[in-house]
Design a protein around this motif. Structure first.
Motif, short mmCIF file in Angstrom:
data_model
loop_
_atom_site.label_atom_id
_atom_site.label_comp_id
_atom_site.label_asym_id
_atom_site.label_seq_id
_atom_site.Cartn_x
_atom_site.Cartn_y
_atom_site.Cartn_z
N ARG A 180 0.86 -1.19 0.00
CA ARG A 180 0.00 0.00 0.00
C ARG A 180 0.90 1.24 0.00
NH1 ARG A 180 -4.73 -0.38 4.08
NH2 ARG A 180 -3.13 -0.05 5.66
N ILE A 197 0.20 -6.32 5.10
CA ILE A 197 0.21 -5.09 4.30
C ILE A 197 1.49 -4.33 4.57
CG2 ILE A 197 -0.92 -2.87 3.87
CD1 ILE A 197 -3.56 -4.18 4.57
N HIS A 202 -1.75 5.17 1.15
CA HIS A 202 -3.08 4.68 1.54
C HIS A 202 -3.84 3.99 0.40
CE1 HIS A 202 -2.35 6.97 5.15
NE2 HIS A 202 -2.28 8.09 4.46
N GLU A 210 3.31 -0.94 4.14
CA GLU A 210 2.83 0.43 3.98
C GLU A 210 3.97 1.40 3.68
OE1 GLU A 210 -0.33 3.10 3.96
OE2 GLU A 210 -0.67 1.24 5.04
#
Length: 241
Positions: free
Chosen positions: A3, A36, A6, A38
């Motif tokens: 990601r 995830i 966002h 980020e």
């Protein structure tokens, strides 16, 4: 999964920007996990990929350096660049360039001996040097100290439990029934390359079963528990470097 800012992205959206095969493989591996990963920008991801490939490069180089494995008690270093402390750690001498001193371990490996946790620190510092360059490295680590898991604040390290192993990670083999007379083999800290390959100081670059068999030979008599790869991952906090 990855990601950025966002938003979930697919590897094919930016893999064309990456030419390094190892870095492409890392991205594809990250995409297979439910975890995830980020990032604020694509550049942050690219820096992590660079650092990870440099970690593997540094591990290969240290493996070939001729540096020996020993315990803290018998550790030694090149006195031209380092002061060997009573605890077995190495402290950079005043006025010495950190980048020159850390690379001396690769250049003159036979003048060094240390155990596996210090080896991991050396690998990560060399990876940092390769990733940020000597000018910034020398500014950040002007009093470099190599000892076990004691890292400089400018190379923040964190641990997590899980099995989302990514090439460039630091992983850990545990040996619960280790021989007390060889307590230094209670565990082996390794750099993960992917494809069941790991570098551990003292064992070289091996697959998991070979490392486990090696550690099992270092167990106490009548041992019942085999060595095993832990579900614990150690990583630099790449976005803070």
């Amino acid at each position: 999964m990855i990601r950025i800012n966002h938003q979930m992205i697919k590897p094919e959206e930016f893999l064309h920007e990456i030419s390094n095969k190892e870095q492409k493989a890392i991205v594809k591996q990250m995409e297979t996990y439910s975890e995830i990963y980020e990032y604020q920008t694509v550049e942050q991801l690219k820096f992590e990929l660079l650092f990870r490939t440099n970690t593997m490069k540094a591990a290969r180089e240290l493996n070939k350096s001729g540096a020996k494995f020993t315990t803290f008690r018998y550790a030694f270093c090149n006195k031209k660049y380092w002061d060997r402390l009573s605890n077995g750690g190495f402290l950079l001498k005043p006025g010495i360039s950190p980048s020159v001193a850390i690379l001396d371990i690769l250049k003159n490996g036979k003048l060094y001996a240390f155990e596996c946790s210090t080896a991991i620190a050396i690998v990560l510092y060399i990876a940092a040097l390769y990733s940020i360059g000597s000018t910034r490295f020398d500014l950040l680590f002007d009093r470099l100290y190599l000892m076990d898991w004691q890292f400089d604040d400018d190379l923040p390290i964190h641990q997590k439990y899980g099995d989302d192993y990514i090439p460039g990670d630091v992983l850990h083999f545990n040996n619960p029934d280790f021989d007390p007379k060889q307590a230094h083999w209670r565990a082996e800290n390794v750099i993960y390359f992917g494809d069941d390959k790991y570098y551990g100081h003292g064992v070289g670059i091996r697959n998991a079963s070979t490392i486990i068999n090696f550690l099992n030979k270092k167990r106490k008599p009548d041992a019942k528990k085999s060595a095993y790869l832990m579900r614990m991952i150690t990583r630099p906090h790449y976005q803070s470097i």
